[in-house]
Structure formats: C-alpha cells, structure tokens
Design a protein around this motif. Structure first.
Motif, PDB file in Angstrom:
ATOM      1  N   GLY A  72       0.820  -1.199   0.000  1.00 45.10           N
ATOM      2  CA  GLY A  72       0.000   0.000   0.000  1.00 45.10           C
ATOM      3  C   GLY A  72       0.855   1.250   0.000  1.00 45.10           C
ATOM      4  O   GLY A  72       1.958   1.272   0.546  1.00 45.10           O
ATOM      5  N   THR A  73       0.331   2.297  -0.639  1.00 48.96           N
ATOM      6  CA  THR A  73       0.984   3.604  -0.590  1.00 48.96           C
ATOM      7  C   THR A  73      -0.077   4.674  -0.757  1.00 48.96           C
ATOM      8  O   THR A  73      -1.263   4.378  -0.895  1.00 48.96           O
ATOM      9  CB  THR A  73       2.087   3.732  -1.654  1.00 48.96           C
ATOM     10  OG1 THR A  73       2.904   4.886  -1.366  1.00 48.96           O
ATOM     11  CG2 THR A  73       1.510   3.866  -3.052  1.00 48.96           C
ATOM     12  N   ALA A  74       0.352   5.930  -0.749  1.00 50.50           N
ATOM     13  CA  ALA A  74      -0.591   7.055  -0.730  1.00 50.50           C
ATOM     14  C   ALA A  74      -1.221   7.287  -2.095  1.00 50.50           C
ATOM     15  O   ALA A  74      -0.733   6.824  -3.129  1.00 50.50           O
ATOM     16  CB  ALA A  74       0.126   8.319  -0.278  1.00 50.50           C
ATOM     17  N   GLN A  75      -2.320   8.043  -2.076  1.00 49.97           N
ATOM     18  CA  GLN A  75      -2.976   8.483  -3.316  1.00 49.97           C
ATOM     19  C   GLN A  75      -3.269   9.978  -3.195  1.00 49.97           C
ATOM     20  O   GLN A  75      -4.186  10.376  -2.493  1.00 49.97           O
ATOM     21  CB  GLN A  75      -4.287   7.722  -3.522  1.00 49.97           C
ATOM     22  CG  GLN A  75      -5.067   8.148  -4.767  1.00 49.97           C
ATOM     23  CD  GLN A  75      -4.370   7.765  -6.041  1.00 49.97           C
ATOM     24  OE1 GLN A  75      -4.130   6.592  -6.274  1.00 49.97           O
ATOM     25  NE2 GLN A  75      -4.009   8.729  -6.862  1.00 49.97           N
ATOM     26  N   PRO A  76      -2.469  10.844  -3.845  1.00 49.32           N
ATOM     27  CA  PRO A  76      -1.284  10.507  -4.648  1.00 49.32           C
ATOM     28  C   PRO A  76      -0.044  10.310  -3.789  1.00 49.32           C
ATOM     29  O   PRO A  76      -0.012  10.710  -2.637  1.00 49.32           O
ATOM     30  CB  PRO A  76      -1.134  11.746  -5.542  1.00 49.32           C
ATOM     31  CG  PRO A  76      -1.639  12.868  -4.687  1.00 49.32           C
ATOM     32  CD  PRO A  76      -2.780  12.299  -3.881  1.00 49.32           C
ATOM     33  N   ALA A  77       0.973   9.687  -4.399  1.00 47.53           N
ATOM     34  CA  ALA A  77       2.279   9.539  -3.762  1.00 47.53           C
ATOM     35  C   ALA A  77       3.201  10.604  -4.344  1.00 47.53           C
ATOM     36  O   ALA A  77       3.389  10.672  -5.555  1.00 47.53           O
ATOM     37  CB  ALA A  77       2.841   8.140  -4.031  1.00 47.53           C
ATOM     38  N   ILE A 133       7.991   8.677  -7.917  1.00 44.33           N
ATOM     39  CA  ILE A 133       8.141   9.539  -9.078  1.00 44.33           C
ATOM     40  C   ILE A 133       6.908   9.412  -9.961  1.00 44.33           C
ATOM     41  O   ILE A 133       6.466   8.314 -10.301  1.00 44.33           O
ATOM     42  CB  ILE A 133       9.410   9.171  -9.883  1.00 44.33           C
ATOM     43  CG1 ILE A 133      10.642   9.204  -8.960  1.00 44.33           C
ATOM     44  CG2 ILE A 133       9.586  10.127 -11.060  1.00 44.33           C
ATOM     45  CD1 ILE A 133      10.884  10.515  -8.254  1.00 44.33           C
ATOM     46  N   ASP A 134       6.337  10.577 -10.320  1.00 43.14           N
ATOM     47  CA  ASP A 134       5.164  10.629 -11.200  1.00 43.14           C
ATOM     48  C   ASP A 134       3.978   9.833 -10.664  1.00 43.14           C
ATOM     49  O   ASP A 134       3.163   9.326 -11.432  1.00 43.14           O
ATOM     50  CB  ASP A 134       5.521  10.137 -12.615  1.00 43.14           C
ATOM     51  CG  ASP A 134       6.557  11.018 -13.296  1.00 43.14           C
ATOM     52  OD1 ASP A 134       6.567  12.235 -13.018  1.00 43.14           O
ATOM     53  OD2 ASP A 134       7.347  10.492 -14.103  1.00 43.14           O
ATOM     54  N   ASP A 135       3.905   9.698  -9.329  1.00 39.49           N
ATOM     55  CA  ASP A 135       2.778   9.016  -8.687  1.00 39.49           C
ATOM     56  C   ASP A 135       2.563   7.613  -9.259  1.00 39.49           C
ATOM     57  O   ASP A 135       1.436   7.147  -9.403  1.00 39.49           O
ATOM     58  CB  ASP A 135       1.492   9.853  -8.828  1.00 39.49           C
ATOM     59  CG  ASP A 135       0.342   9.314  -7.982  1.00 39.49           C
ATOM     60  OD1 ASP A 135       0.623   8.684  -6.949  1.00 39.49           O
ATOM     61  OD2 ASP A 135      -0.827   9.530  -8.375  1.00 39.49           O
ATOM     62  N   GLU A 195      10.523   3.617  -9.112  1.00 40.92           N
ATOM     63  CA  GLU A 195      11.261   4.874  -9.048  1.00 40.92           C
ATOM     64  C   GLU A 195      10.728   5.751  -7.924  1.00 40.92           C
ATOM     65  O   GLU A 195       9.513   5.934  -7.793  1.00 40.92           O
ATOM     66  CB  GLU A 195      11.177   5.610 -10.391  1.00 40.92           C
ATOM     67  CG  GLU A 195      11.829   4.843 -11.527  1.00 40.92           C
ATOM     68  CD  GLU A 195      11.890   5.657 -12.804  1.00 40.92           C
ATOM     69  OE1 GLU A 195      11.150   6.658 -12.904  1.00 40.92           O
ATOM     70  OE2 GLU A 195      12.683   5.299 -13.686  1.00 40.92           O
ATOM     71  N   GLY A 196      11.646   6.303  -7.143  1.00 41.55           N
ATOM     72  CA  GLY A 196      11.304   7.009  -5.926  1.00 41.55           C
ATOM     73  C   GLY A 196      11.745   6.173  -4.744  1.00 41.55           C
ATOM     74  O   GLY A 196      11.889   4.940  -4.834  1.00 41.55           O
TER      75      GLY A 196
END
Length: 285
Positions: free
Chosen positions: A53-58, A64-66, A72-73
């Motif tokens: 899981g991760t954020a929306q948006p990240a 990088i670039d959500d 990447e990131g």
C-alpha cells in the motif's frame, strides 16, 4: 472453504471440530463486509503476491510521477528491495492505494505492507505493527536562491538570520536549540504559513523536517534551496519511518528482518542518496 468429509458415525464431534479449526488456520485470507482482506496466520492478502500500500497521490521524491509500479522514488525502491528479501520477484508485487489515516486505523487491511512516511509512535503501535525503521528524517534549513543565507555553510552563518518554523514542532525546538538565532525563532501556525513568509521575504529561511524540505524546495518554491541538515538538538531525535503492517501480522518479523538486512548491507543508505538527494542536504556544524 470446503468442510472435511464425514466418515460416518465413527467420526466424533470433537474430531470434526478439530479438523475445522485446522482448516481455518490454513486459510490465508478472509474478507470483511467492506471487501478488505484480513491476514490470517502466515498468509498474504493474495497468495503468491506481496501487496504493497501507498498514498494516493504519492508525492515526489517518495514516488516519481505518482507511479510506484516503476520502482522509481525512495519508497517504491525500498518496497521492491524488501520484496526481494522476502523471496518475491518484482512481477509478484501488487500495489494498492490507501489514505494515511485508514492505513494506521485498527481493523482489516487491503495490503500486506504499507509505506507512506509513517512515523513510528506508541499510539500507532496500538493499532498496527511497524517494521524497524527504513529511514530517519532530520531537521533541515530551507530558503530561496535570492536569500542572504542561500550559501550558508555553517550554523554560525545563520545566527543573525531571521529563521522561521512551525510552533510546537520538533523543527521549532531544533531551530531554537541548534541555530539559536540572535532574534529568536519566528513562530508560525503551520509549515504553509512559514513557507509563505519565506516567499514574501519576511524570514530568511525556515526549518522543517527533511521530507517536507524536499517537497517544499522541489515542488512548491520556484527557487528553493536546501541549505543543510541540523545536528540533533539535545533530547531530540529525527522521525523514524517504519513499514506499516496489520496488527499482529505474521509477516512483521520477516519484514523487519528484511529491513534490517537492507540497512546492514548499505542498500537503504544508497537508495536514500539516490532518491532523496543525500548530497543536497549537507550537515551543518
């Protein structure tokens, strides 16, 4: 879940109950009314997959670039490195999005692990599990290219500057104790207010935590400059970020071992330098 077949009247009710209990223990996933998957025993949300899981948006520079699927990131890179430690190929990593609050709320989860800059706190540990820290943030001085302290190389260079920070925060305490500016630290009710004061020339620089510094300088200021990291103020420590897992997850120990291995072999430091610009935040003395 299929029920074990009866073997006539010879099967005692206690044996049937035992068989059912064993069958239940072998299940990897159960669904609640909202469709969220709850991990049971050693299982994953999806068998053979690691669901992250991760954020929306990240946001940059954490992703990088959500798009965390690219790896990447900093946090996608850490997630894929952890997955490899756990024995997963990159194709076996699946991503889901959650809000910050729902990820650390009690109850079933749609993920096996979640990364979105969660500071490890005792209160949160009542509701979820954490891995050992994969990153520890510092307090950072941010300014603009036109500021008189844009080229500051030491704490002494900041003593006569107007320094701002959000009141009641670790950043404010670090500015007071570490920089100790001659005119005191200018207090603001939020980082946004401090940033606006910086843009308007009301202060020469502001102090924020490192993740905020990267975002403000890279995405919100037209000419943002990270001056450098502050040494830890006495009695103060950076925020330690941990991977979140459902409370009582059978995976917590393995994920912690994976993070520890990545720390020990230098992978976490290398990823932080690559994605968070380690050279862009020198230590101020």
């Amino acid at each position: 879940m299929s029920r074990p077949a009866r073997r006539g009247l010879a099967v005692a009710s206690s044996s049937a109950a035992l068989l059912l209990a064993l069958a239940a223990c072998g299940s990897g996933v159960s669904d609640d009314a909202e469709g969220a998957a709850e991990q049971v025993g050693p299982g994953y949300v999806t068998e053979g997959k690691l669901t992250v899981g991760t954020a929306q948006p990240a946001y940059f520079p954490w992703a990088i670039d959500d798009d965390p699927t690219t790896g990447e990131g900093f946090e996608p890179a850490v997630a894929y490195a952890v997955a490899e430690q756990l024995g997963f190929d990159s194709d076996d990593v699946e991503w889901v999005r959650t809000t910050f609050d729902e990820a650390i709320a009690p109850g079933p989860k749609t993920f096996d692990i979640n990364l979105q800059q969660f500071s490890i706190t005792p209160e949160r540990e009542n509701a979820v599990d954490f891995s050992s820290p994969y990153y520890e943030s510092a307090q950072v001085v941010v300014t603009t290219g036109s500021s008189s302290v844009a080229d500051a190389a030491s704490l002494a260079d900041l003593e006569d500057a107007l320094i701002g920070a959000q009141t009641g925060t670790t950043s404010f305490i670090a500015a007071e104790q570490t920089i100790a500016p001659a005119q005191g630290v200018q207090a603001f009710s939020s980082n946004d207010d401090a940033k606006l004061a910086l843009e308007n020339g009301q202060v020469d620089a502001i102090v924020v935590d490192l993740p905020t510094a990267f975002y403000i300088s890279g995405a919100e200021l037209d000419d943002g400059v990270i001056v450098g990291q502050l040494p830890e103020a006495e009695g103060q420590h950076g925020d330690a970020f941990g991977i979140v897992l459902p409370k009582g997850s059978a995976l917590t120990g393995d994920v912690t071992d994976a993070v520890d291995a990545l720390r020990e072999d230098g992978t976490l430091d290398a990823l932080a330098e690559e994605w968070l610009g380690g050279d862009a935040a020198p230590q101020l003395q």
